[in-house]
Design a protein around this motif. Structure first.
Motif, PDB file in Angstrom:
ATOM      1  N   UNK A 203       0.490  -8.192  -7.302  1.00 48.52           N
ATOM      2  CA  UNK A 203      -0.288  -7.545  -8.356  1.00 48.52           C
ATOM      3  C   UNK A 203      -0.890  -6.217  -7.924  1.00 48.52           C
ATOM      4  N   UNK A 204      -0.738  -5.805  -6.668  1.00 52.48           N
ATOM      5  CA  UNK A 204      -1.372  -4.582  -6.182  1.00 52.48           C
ATOM      6  C   UNK A 204      -0.306  -3.598  -5.721  1.00 52.48           C
ATOM      7  N   UNK A 205      -0.673  -2.303  -5.719  1.00 49.59           N
ATOM      8  CA  UNK A 205       0.233  -1.254  -5.255  1.00 49.59           C
ATOM      9  C   UNK A 205       0.193  -1.106  -3.739  1.00 49.59           C
ATOM     10  N   UNK A 206      -0.952  -1.407  -3.138  1.00 51.15           N
ATOM     11  CA  UNK A 206      -1.133  -1.172  -1.713  1.00 51.15           C
ATOM     12  C   UNK A 206      -2.082  -2.226  -1.154  1.00 51.15           C
ATOM     13  N   UNK A 207      -1.819  -2.673   0.064  1.00 53.61           N
ATOM     14  CA  UNK A 207      -2.708  -3.590   0.779  1.00 53.61           C
ATOM     15  C   UNK A 207      -3.354  -2.812   1.916  1.00 53.61           C
TER      16      UNK A 207
END
Length: 661
Positions: A203-207
């Protein structure tokens, strides 16, 4: 209220409708007056869980500290009546004696994040718009460990909790054209639901996170049956990896790059969490407890601080690094380095290669191929706690020798004790430090209790009790012949490694060291490895290197014996006396002789000045001998008694006083 010590005046002791709980609090060990921790008050219809703050947590509140010194502890009280909030007040030691110390409160009553307070809608202050291509949704990842085995290998650690905070970039409500990061979700995972992390990452673009590649991911990859670390790596920005690339181009590990120090250097808030979750409460004894019990330490706080550090680096364009001497150095972040903050830094294959080059990839055979040592031990403890398995082997009945060294000049204690014990009765109360046997570095300091080493040898010895490794940086001079005018050695907690900076005598100290042993290549995990590296770099005798490393630990008697106990060598070889520029190899003082002096011996002189020595030189051509009087304040040959007499140290020869060892 405070003076009377009457707590909980807000409570009605009336249980809310529908209230029911089968939670049974586990009593903890007794505590001293006003000691921090969780307590239970059960004399009302609803249980009241009380968190008593420590003095460290009150450091920023002078009024609270003053009240603590007057004998009143600040506490936060929680129950079903507070509905997720907390009531703050003070209690005296007499009141606290009526409370029961417990390991942890009911997690259905007290939220398991920050002293019982519900997680608020966390958001960042407004900041200028990020450049095009910057992510709109990020996940901030933090792993708290249970370090039960292999403290230096994350592959042997077990997870306690994984925090994953999802943040989304939105327009600022002030309408100023700026943006804010607003939290949309916060997930916590234990091993029973760790597989859900895979879906959250999608669900995220970047960790983003700090020390992910060297710490968190190395721990998580042993859970390969539950979480796909390759997915995480493909989206990851590690601020520690970025800082190392910016400062040293990835060639060495610079100090002062931990999250707490970096945040302080950037002018951000202090880190609330000071210790790991498994060390936060002394009532936790086993991994089974760590899995079943609840901890007050907030994993979300670290996630928030990591996000703020990432944003500060991204918007300010400067990384401030606090070096060993408390000097802050600024490093400009260029466009190429900026991409390391907005785009994934490694591919899964590159991450595997990084682990391989550091020797951290292990092939686990059989059914344990996806297990860490910690997980195997945890499962054994869980089965033992549930009663499904028992150890069929009775405890060993044989006896062993007490492990304490004997008195000075004696061997190990000969007393026989049960195998379950370590020291005999006499040495449990008082015994000598065990020193560093790998370097034959003996020690006369006295230790007590469970300690096996004095403070110095807890820092430098190879074999010390778990949890007593080095916890602070230190630097010591390295008085090695030919390298003694500027060389030093020490330990860097940032790299978890020893180091040595070696300057050959005659070379400028303003230039880089002649030899810089940083601890990266070769790795210098202990003093023996450091000794090997210094020996290879300088070519000096190992005996001299060990003497230089242990110089600060030598007693005056040891120094006096070393000063006198050596054999002369040819004038073309370095003198073993240990003093720079002693005159060895110099021209013979006889003008008619072309020979050179050989430093033959060094003996005490005079009967009153214990720092006075006399050097004896022989000409290599045999024309005669010469004598030079010197003073060595750091190497006295005896000590002055209270009656102004002089006692020569044992092992030292003083021919003028007819003293022969």
């Amino acid at each position: 209220m405070k003076e009377s010590g009457r707590p909980f005046h807000e409570f009605t002791a009336q249980a809310p409708d529908g209230y029911a709980s089968d939670f049974s609090a586990q009593a903890d060990a007794p505590r001293a007056s006003l000691e921090a921790g969780w307590y239970l008050r059960s004399d009302q219809e609803v249980p009241i869980y009380i968190w008593v703050f420590s003095e460290t947590q009150l450091a920023d509140d002078p009024q609270a500290l003053d009240d603590r010194q007057r004998g009143f502890a600040l506490y936060a009280a929680h129950s079903v009546c507070t509905r997720g909030r907390a009531d703050y007040s003070y209690a005296s030691a007499e009141i606290m004696e009526t409370w029961t110390p417990i390991v942890a409160p009911d997690p259905d009553v007290v939220d398991p994040d920050r002293y019982g307070g519900r997680i608020t809608g966390y958001s960042t202050p407004a900041f200028k718009k990020l450049p095009p291509g910057a992510p709109r949704t990020v996940g901030v990842l933090d792993v708290d460990y249970a370090r039960v085995a292999g403290r230096r290998l994350p592959e042997h650690w077990d997870i306690d909790v994984v925090g994953f905070m999802v943040m989304q970039r939105q327009k600022s409500p002030t309408g100023s054209g700026q943006e804010v990061w607003q939290r949309t979700a916060f997930h916590t995972y234990r091993d029973h639901n760790l597989s859900d992390l895979n879906a959250a990452v999608e669900t995220v673009d970047l960790v983003i996170g700090h020390n992910l590649f060297d710490g968190d991911y190395r721990c998580l990859r042993t859970y390969g049956d539950l979480v796909d670390v390759g997915r995480l790596v493909a989206k990851t920005v590690d601020t520690l990896y970025f800082a190392r690339r910016l400062i040293t181009a990835g060639t060495s590990r610079a100090a002062g790059l931990d999250l707490t120090t970096l945040a302080r250097a950037q002018g951000l808030r202090e880190r609330a969490k000071k210790v790991s979750r498994t060390e936060a409460h002394q009532g936790i004894r086993t991994i089974h407890d760590a899995e079943e019990r609840w901890f007050f330490q907030p994993v979300s706080d670290d996630c928030g601080l990591m996000l703020e550090l990432w944003l500060e680096l991204l918007t300010a364009g400067i990384l401030r690094n606090q070096e060993r001497k408390s000097e802050t150095v600024e490093h400009t972040i260029g466009e190429d380095q900026l991409r390391l903050l907005t785009e994934p830094q490694l591919t899964p294959d590159a991450f595997t290669h990084l682990l391989t080059t550091r020797g951290t990839v292990y092939k686990l055979a059989g059914s344990a191929r996806n297990e860490s040592v910690a997980r195997i031990h945890r499962e054994i403890e869980r089965q033992q706690a549930s009663g499904t398995v028992a150890n069929p082997h009775p405890p060993a009945a044989h006896r062993q020798r007490c492990l304490s060294p004997g008195d000075v000049g004696e061997l190990q204690c000969t007393q026989l004790i049960p195998v379950t014990e370590t020291y005999c009765r006499a040495h449990r109360a008082r015994r000598r430090c065990r020193g560093n046997p790998a370097l034959e570095d003996t020690c006369t300091d006295i230790v007590q209790g469970d300690e096996t080493h004095c403070r110095w040898h807890r820092m430098t010895a190879l074999y010390v009790s778990r949890g007593q490794r080095i916890s602070e940086d230190f630097t010591r001079p390295l008085p090695l012949l030919g390298w003694d005018l500027g060389s030093d050695w020490g330990y860097d907690t940032g790299t978890s490694s020893f180091f040595a900076r070696l300057y050959r005598n005659g070379e400028g100290l303003s230039a880089p060291p002649t030899v810089w042993l940083s601890g990266l290549d070769p790795e210098l995990a202990d003093v023996v490895a450091l000794t090997d590296a210094v020996e290879e770099a300088t070519g000096q005798p190992r005996r001299d290197i060990v003497a230089a490393l242990t110089y600060d630990r030598q007693s005056p008697r040891d120094r006096a014996v070393i000063t006198q106990d050596w054999e002369p060598v040819a004038c073309t070889s370095p003198c073993p006396c240990g003093s720079p520029n002693c005159g060895h190899g110099g021209p013979c003082p006889n003008d008619e002789c072309d020979g050179h002096d050989i430093h033959a011996m060094r003996n005490p002189t005079t009967e009153t000045d214990v720092t006075a020595w006399q050097d004896h030189f022989d000409c290599c051509e045999g024309c005669g001998a010469s004598f030079v009087d010197i003073t060595l304040p750091s190497r006295p040959w005896g000590e002055v008694d209270t009656d102004a007499g002089v006692t020569v140290y044992p092992g030292v020869s003083h021919y003028g006083l007819s003293v022969y060892p």
